[in-house]
Design a protein around this motif. Structure first.
Motif, PDB file in Angstrom:
ATOM      1  N   UNK A  45     -50.587  39.203  82.859  1.00 26.55           N
ATOM      2  CA  UNK A  45     -51.606  39.250  83.664  1.00 26.55           C
ATOM      3  C   UNK A  45     -52.824  38.579  82.763  1.00 26.55           C
ATOM      4  N   UNK A  46     -52.749  38.928  81.537  1.00 28.82           N
ATOM      5  CA  UNK A  46     -53.717  38.244  80.494  1.00 28.82           C
ATOM      6  C   UNK A  46     -53.607  36.856  80.322  1.00 28.82           C
ATOM      7  N   UNK A  47     -52.297  36.256  80.158  1.00 26.46           N
ATOM      8  CA  UNK A  47     -52.128  34.776  80.316  1.00 26.46           C
ATOM      9  C   UNK A  47     -52.513  34.209  81.660  1.00 26.46           C
ATOM     10  N   UNK A  48     -52.491  34.816  82.768  1.00 21.90           N
ATOM     11  CA  UNK A  48     -52.845  34.374  83.882  1.00 21.90           C
ATOM     12  C   UNK A  48     -54.351  34.325  83.895  1.00 21.90           C
ATOM     13  N   UNK A  49     -54.940  35.241  83.280  1.00 24.95           N
ATOM     14  CA  UNK A  49     -56.374  35.258  83.269  1.00 24.95           C
ATOM     15  C   UNK A  49     -57.069  33.893  82.316  1.00 24.95           C
ATOM     16  N   UNK A 109     -64.002  37.596  81.604  1.00 27.20           N
ATOM     17  CA  UNK A 109     -64.555  38.786  81.561  1.00 27.20           C
ATOM     18  C   UNK A 109     -63.544  39.917  81.663  1.00 27.20           C
ATOM     19  N   UNK A 110     -62.705  39.789  82.684  1.00 32.68           N
ATOM     20  CA  UNK A 110     -61.356  40.679  82.664  1.00 32.68           C
ATOM     21  C   UNK A 110     -60.673  40.762  81.645  1.00 32.68           C
ATOM     22  N   UNK A 111     -60.259  39.643  80.981  1.00 36.38           N
ATOM     23  CA  UNK A 111     -59.526  39.580  79.703  1.00 36.38           C
ATOM     24  C   UNK A 111     -60.145  40.200  78.896  1.00 36.38           C
ATOM     25  N   UNK A 112     -61.403  39.744  78.280  1.00 36.61           N
ATOM     26  CA  UNK A 112     -62.192  40.457  77.466  1.00 36.61           C
ATOM     27  C   UNK A 112     -62.169  42.088  77.470  1.00 36.61           C
ATOM     28  N   UNK A 113     -62.270  42.568  78.653  1.00 35.94           N
ATOM     29  CA  UNK A 113     -62.246  43.989  78.795  1.00 35.94           C
ATOM     30  C   UNK A 113     -60.910  44.769  78.434  1.00 35.94           C
ATOM     31  N   UNK A 114     -59.861  43.866  78.159  1.00 32.41           N
ATOM     32  CA  UNK A 114     -58.649  44.256  77.569  1.00 32.41           C
ATOM     33  C   UNK A 114     -58.453  44.238  76.086  1.00 32.41           C
ATOM     34  N   UNK A 156     -58.231  21.954  82.414  1.00 37.07           N
ATOM     35  CA  UNK A 156     -56.649  21.848  83.389  1.00 37.07           C
ATOM     36  C   UNK A 156     -55.744  22.681  82.560  1.00 37.07           C
ATOM     37  N   UNK A 157     -55.996  23.445  81.328  1.00 38.05           N
ATOM     38  CA  UNK A 157     -54.900  23.905  80.688  1.00 38.05           C
ATOM     39  C   UNK A 157     -54.218  25.184  81.613  1.00 38.05           C
ATOM     40  N   UNK A 158     -52.921  25.028  81.292  1.00 42.98           N
ATOM     41  CA  UNK A 158     -52.022  26.017  82.373  1.00 42.98           C
ATOM     42  C   UNK A 158     -51.075  26.551  81.410  1.00 42.98           C
ATOM     43  N   UNK A 159     -50.952  27.838  80.795  1.00 43.23           N
ATOM     44  CA  UNK A 159     -50.033  28.408  80.135  1.00 43.23           C
ATOM     45  C   UNK A 159     -48.969  29.071  80.842  1.00 43.23           C
ATOM     46  N   UNK A 160     -47.741  28.969  80.478  1.00 49.58           N
ATOM     47  CA  UNK A 160     -46.615  29.481  81.125  1.00 49.58           C
ATOM     48  C   UNK A 160     -45.667  30.210  80.095  1.00 49.58           C
ATOM     49  N   UNK A 161     -45.372  31.676  80.309  1.00 49.35           N
ATOM     50  CA  UNK A 161     -44.906  32.462  79.465  1.00 49.35           C
ATOM     51  C   UNK A 161     -43.405  32.387  79.923  1.00 49.35           C
ATOM     52  N   UNK A 162     -42.632  31.871  78.395  1.00 44.46           N
ATOM     53  CA  UNK A 162     -41.195  31.473  78.442  1.00 44.46           C
ATOM     54  C   UNK A 162     -40.476  32.816  78.076  1.00 44.46           C
ATOM     55  N   UNK A 163     -40.869  33.597  77.324  1.00 45.98           N
ATOM     56  CA  UNK A 163     -40.353  34.705  76.679  1.00 45.98           C
ATOM     57  C   UNK A 163     -41.172  35.705  75.925  1.00 45.98           C
ATOM     58  N   UNK A 164     -40.748  37.122  76.218  1.00 46.08           N
ATOM     59  CA  UNK A 164     -41.725  38.170  75.704  1.00 46.08           C
ATOM     60  C   UNK A 164     -40.914  39.145  75.211  1.00 46.08           C
ATOM     61  N   UNK A 165     -41.360  39.739  74.114  1.00 43.94           N
ATOM     62  CA  UNK A 165     -40.632  40.758  73.330  1.00 43.94           C
ATOM     63  C   UNK A 165     -41.752  42.018  73.149  1.00 43.94           C
TER      64      UNK A 165
END
Length: 150
Positions: free
Chosen positions: A12-16, A23-28, A66-75
């Motif tokens: 969710x934070x990457x999507x933010x 604002x929502x990201x900083x709240x976390x 226009x930056x768009x981040x896509x998660x490829x792996x997470x541990x």
């Protein structure tokens, strides 16, 4: 169960970042969050507060809208009071001349009770420098501004 919740929070934070939901990201994040982004450029350096991270996120949004981040792996490792999240990602954007921008990196995020206490962003800093140089060449002076620190 806990690690599944953390995975959803991180995604969710990457999507933010993608949607400029700062604002929502900083709240976390904790008020004294440590944020490090490698490189000697306008986005580089280390910050030690939620306020400074907010300024950095705003700058990122202005410079690379226009930056768009896509998660490829997470541990995920650890307990609720000491969690480490490692996120491998790719990023895309558009250079001022319309050419595609490609990026990749790894974030190491430390959480305590669901709040981010540290974000260590490790990306291709040469790609970031190329973007900042291209932006500055079009007259965007913030692309060559001093890093946001504190």
């Amino acid at each position: 169960m806990y690690h599944a919740l953390v995975k959803r929070l991180a995604a969710k934070n990457f999507e933010l970042i993608n949607t400029k939901g700062h604002t929502e990201l900083l709240a976390s994040c904790t008020s004294d969050i440590s944020h490090r982004f490698g490189g000697d450029h306008a986005l580089g350096g280390q910050r030690h507060s939620r306020e400074a991270l907010g300024k950095w996120l705003d700058r990122l949004g202005r410079l690379v809208p226009t930056l768009h981040l896509t998660i490829t792996d997470m541990w995920i490792k650890g307990t609720p009071w000491n969690t480490t999240v490692i996120i491998r990602w790719t990023g895309t954007a558009t250079f001022p001349d319309g050419a595609p921008y490609h990026q990749h990196g790894v974030h190491v995020v430390t959480l305590r009770w669901g709040k981010a206490t540290a974000i260590d962003a490790n990306e291709d800093s040469q790609a970031v420098v190329q973007m900042m140089t291209a932006l500055a060449a079009t007259g965007i002076t913030e692309a060559h501004a001093e890093p946001i620190l504190n």
